[in-house]
Design a protein around this motif. Structure first.
Motif, PDB file in Angstrom:
ATOM      1  N   GLN A  89       0.799  -1.228   0.000  1.00  0.00           N
ATOM      2  CA  GLN A  89       0.000   0.000   0.000  1.00  0.00           C
ATOM      3  C   GLN A  89       0.833   1.281   0.000  1.00  0.00           C
ATOM      4  O   GLN A  89       0.438   2.260  -0.655  1.00  0.00           O
ATOM      5  CB  GLN A  89      -0.974  -0.024   1.178  1.00  0.00           C
ATOM      6  CG  GLN A  89      -2.118  -1.012   0.971  1.00  0.00           C
ATOM      7  CD  GLN A  89      -2.986  -1.190   2.197  1.00  0.00           C
ATOM      8  OE1 GLN A  89      -2.654  -0.704   3.295  1.00  0.00           O
ATOM      9  NE2 GLN A  89      -4.085  -1.900   2.055  1.00  0.00           N
ATOM     10  N   PRO A  90       1.968   1.349   0.704  1.00  0.00           N
ATOM     11  CA  PRO A  90       2.763   2.584   0.643  1.00  0.00           C
ATOM     12  C   PRO A  90       3.281   2.931  -0.746  1.00  0.00           C
ATOM     13  O   PRO A  90       3.708   4.062  -0.978  1.00  0.00           O
ATOM     14  CB  PRO A  90       3.933   2.299   1.604  1.00  0.00           C
ATOM     15  CG  PRO A  90       3.397   1.267   2.547  1.00  0.00           C
ATOM     16  CD  PRO A  90       2.503   0.404   1.703  1.00  0.00           C
ATOM     17  N   TYR A  91       3.242   1.962  -1.678  1.00  0.00           N
ATOM     18  CA  TYR A  91       3.737   2.208  -3.028  1.00  0.00           C
ATOM     19  C   TYR A  91       2.608   2.520  -4.018  1.00  0.00           C
ATOM     20  O   TYR A  91       2.872   2.755  -5.199  1.00  0.00           O
ATOM     21  CB  TYR A  91       4.526   0.997  -3.519  1.00  0.00           C
ATOM     22  CG  TYR A  91       5.653   0.615  -2.601  1.00  0.00           C
ATOM     23  CD1 TYR A  91       6.845   1.338  -2.584  1.00  0.00           C
ATOM     24  CD2 TYR A  91       5.530  -0.451  -1.712  1.00  0.00           C
ATOM     25  CE1 TYR A  91       7.881   1.001  -1.727  1.00  0.00           C
ATOM     26  CE2 TYR A  91       6.559  -0.792  -0.845  1.00  0.00           C
ATOM     27  CZ  TYR A  91       7.722  -0.068  -0.852  1.00  0.00           C
ATOM     28  OH  TYR A  91       8.739  -0.393   0.004  1.00  0.00           O
ATOM     29  N   LEU A  92       1.360   2.529  -3.553  1.00  0.00           N
ATOM     30  CA  LEU A  92       0.234   2.889  -4.404  1.00  0.00           C
ATOM     31  C   LEU A  92       0.135   4.409  -4.502  1.00  0.00           C
ATOM     32  O   LEU A  92       0.305   5.112  -3.501  1.00  0.00           O
ATOM     33  CB  LEU A  92      -1.063   2.301  -3.839  1.00  0.00           C
ATOM     34  CG  LEU A  92      -1.102   0.778  -3.686  1.00  0.00           C
ATOM     35  CD1 LEU A  92      -2.419   0.340  -3.061  1.00  0.00           C
ATOM     36  CD2 LEU A  92      -0.890   0.091  -5.029  1.00  0.00           C
ATOM     37  N   PHE A  93      -0.154   4.914  -5.676  1.00  0.00           N
ATOM     38  CA  PHE A  93      -0.099   6.366  -5.879  1.00  0.00           C
ATOM     39  C   PHE A  93      -1.108   7.135  -5.041  1.00  0.00           C
ATOM     40  O   PHE A  93      -0.965   8.329  -4.813  1.00  0.00           O
ATOM     41  CB  PHE A  93      -0.286   6.714  -7.356  1.00  0.00           C
ATOM     42  CG  PHE A  93      -1.586   6.232  -7.964  1.00  0.00           C
ATOM     43  CD1 PHE A  93      -2.767   6.908  -7.751  1.00  0.00           C
ATOM     44  CD2 PHE A  93      -1.605   5.101  -8.765  1.00  0.00           C
ATOM     45  CE1 PHE A  93      -3.958   6.473  -8.319  1.00  0.00           C
ATOM     46  CE2 PHE A  93      -2.789   4.655  -9.340  1.00  0.00           C
ATOM     47  CZ  PHE A  93      -3.965   5.341  -9.110  1.00  0.00           C
ATOM     48  N   SER A  94      -2.149   6.448  -4.550  1.00  0.00           N
ATOM     49  CA  SER A  94      -3.180   7.139  -3.772  1.00  0.00           C
ATOM     50  C   SER A  94      -2.957   7.055  -2.265  1.00  0.00           C
ATOM     51  O   SER A  94      -3.730   7.653  -1.505  1.00  0.00           O
ATOM     52  CB  SER A  94      -4.556   6.539  -4.108  1.00  0.00           C
ATOM     53  OG  SER A  94      -4.610   5.162  -3.723  1.00  0.00           O
ATOM     54  N   HIS A  95      -1.928   6.365  -1.831  1.00  0.00           N
ATOM     55  CA  HIS A  95      -1.782   6.058  -0.404  1.00  0.00           C
ATOM     56  C   HIS A  95      -1.578   7.309   0.447  1.00  0.00           C
ATOM     57  O   HIS A  95      -2.076   7.387   1.575  1.00  0.00           O
ATOM     58  CB  HIS A  95      -0.626   5.081  -0.197  1.00  0.00           C
ATOM     59  CG  HIS A  95      -0.517   4.577   1.218  1.00  0.00           C
ATOM     60  ND1 HIS A  95      -1.439   3.720   1.771  1.00  0.00           N
ATOM     61  CD2 HIS A  95       0.404   4.820   2.186  1.00  0.00           C
ATOM     62  CE1 HIS A  95      -1.101   3.445   3.018  1.00  0.00           C
ATOM     63  NE2 HIS A  95       0.005   4.104   3.294  1.00  0.00           N
TER      64      HIS A  95
END
Length: 317
Positions: free
Chosen positions: A264-270
């Motif tokens: 999740q920390p690497y998702l653009f929306s996080h």
């Protein structure tokens, strides 16, 4: 006059001067097959200005901005009706923490509207504009004519991306301005109590609201790059828009599943909601820097992929 005709006439004027200079110097004219004239900076500015004007004249773009402007109005009216005669709003967490402050200070409607529109409405609008940027030209049969002009594929792709980023900023400011006007009309305004408990003058609160709008616009850089890349993969604007919006929905779902906390920390929306840290004294920069860095990575990766695809693409439409 259409955008292609405008670009063609601008290029024709430069071509005439270039041919005369080439003949005087004993070289082949710029129109010959073995001479490729480099595009001039003024041509790039003209192309960018023309692209931005075309994008914001489309009814689809105006409709998207109108919907975004309506969201703060609906929120403000709903809060006004709900809190009438009840002595204030209810507390809560997340975006509701902003909602509970709207009745005390209308400026908080700006923060609430941005918190509500950022997860869904703003990225959807950006996805539509970015997805249609190249695929829409191909579907309309104007892409090859743009490439005939002395812009070059790389320069044209940069102009498309810059136009999408301009839309990101304009869309965010539309939400912020609509919320500010609605909040000032429906609720009192004055000194702003930050999340850290510090009270600042209204003027400083406005500056922080502007800073938050810029942060939100920068948070959409990754979505814009993804949409641009998808747009280079197809000749159908609708398919590109649908794919970009679909990817956005999938990422939003993945960001809510606890079992996927490792990715999740690497998702653009996080880190999108990190803009709330601007409302602290001093400003917390940790999450903001992570957000900016992540958006830069997405822009570099998908921007490079879009360039590699577009420069090698066989354009027939």
């Amino acid at each position: 006059m259409s955008r292609v005709e405008t670009a063609g006439s601008a290029g024709a004027g430069d071509a005439g001067a270039g041919d005369a200079g080439s003949v005087a110097a004993g070289r082949a004219p710029a129109g010959s097959a073995d001479v490729r004239r480099a595009p001039r900076p003024l041509w790039s500015l003209g192309l960018l200005r023309n692209e931005i004007g075309t994008t914001f004249r489309r009814w689809r773009t105006l409709a998207l901005l109108a919907v975004l402007a309506a969201v703060p109005v609906l929120i403000g009216v709903a809060v006004k009706i709900e809190t009438s005669g009840e002595g204030g709003g209810q507390g809560g967490s997340g975006g509701a923490a902003f909602v509970s402050q709207i009745t005390n200070n209308g400026l908080f409607l700006v923060f609430t509207a941005l918190a509500v529109t950022l997860p869904v409405f703003l990225p959807l609008a950006v996805g539509v504009v970015a997805g249609d940027s190249v695929a829409g030209e191909a579907h309309g049969g104007t892409l090859r004519y743009l490439l005939v002009a002395p812009a070059g594929r790389t320069r044209l792709l940069l102009v498309k991306y810059a136009t999408t980023l301009t839309f990101c900023l304009v869309a965010t400011l539309v939400v912020a301005v609509s919320a500010l006007v609605t909040g000032a009309l429906l609720f009192p305004v004055g000194e702003v109590t930050l999340l850290s408990g510090t009270t600042v003058p209204f003027a400083e609160g406005l500056l922080r609201a502007l800073a938050i709008a810029v942060v939100v616009a920068l948070s959409l850089v990754g979505v814009a790059a993804i949409g641009l890349f998808v747009s280079t993969l197809t000749n159908s604007g609708i398919a590109a828009m649908a794919t970009t919006v679909g990817l956005l929905i999938v990422v939003q779902i993945l960001d809510t599943i606890p079992q996927l906390h490792a990715i999740q920390p690497y998702l653009f929306s996080h880190h999108w909601l990190s803009f709330a840290d601007v409302l602290r004294e001093p400003v917390y920069w940790d999450q903001l820097q992570k957000n900016f860095g992540l958006q830069a990575v997405y822009a570099a990766v998908f921007g490079s992929a879009a360039w590699a695809r577009f420069t090698a693409r066989d354009v027939t439409a």
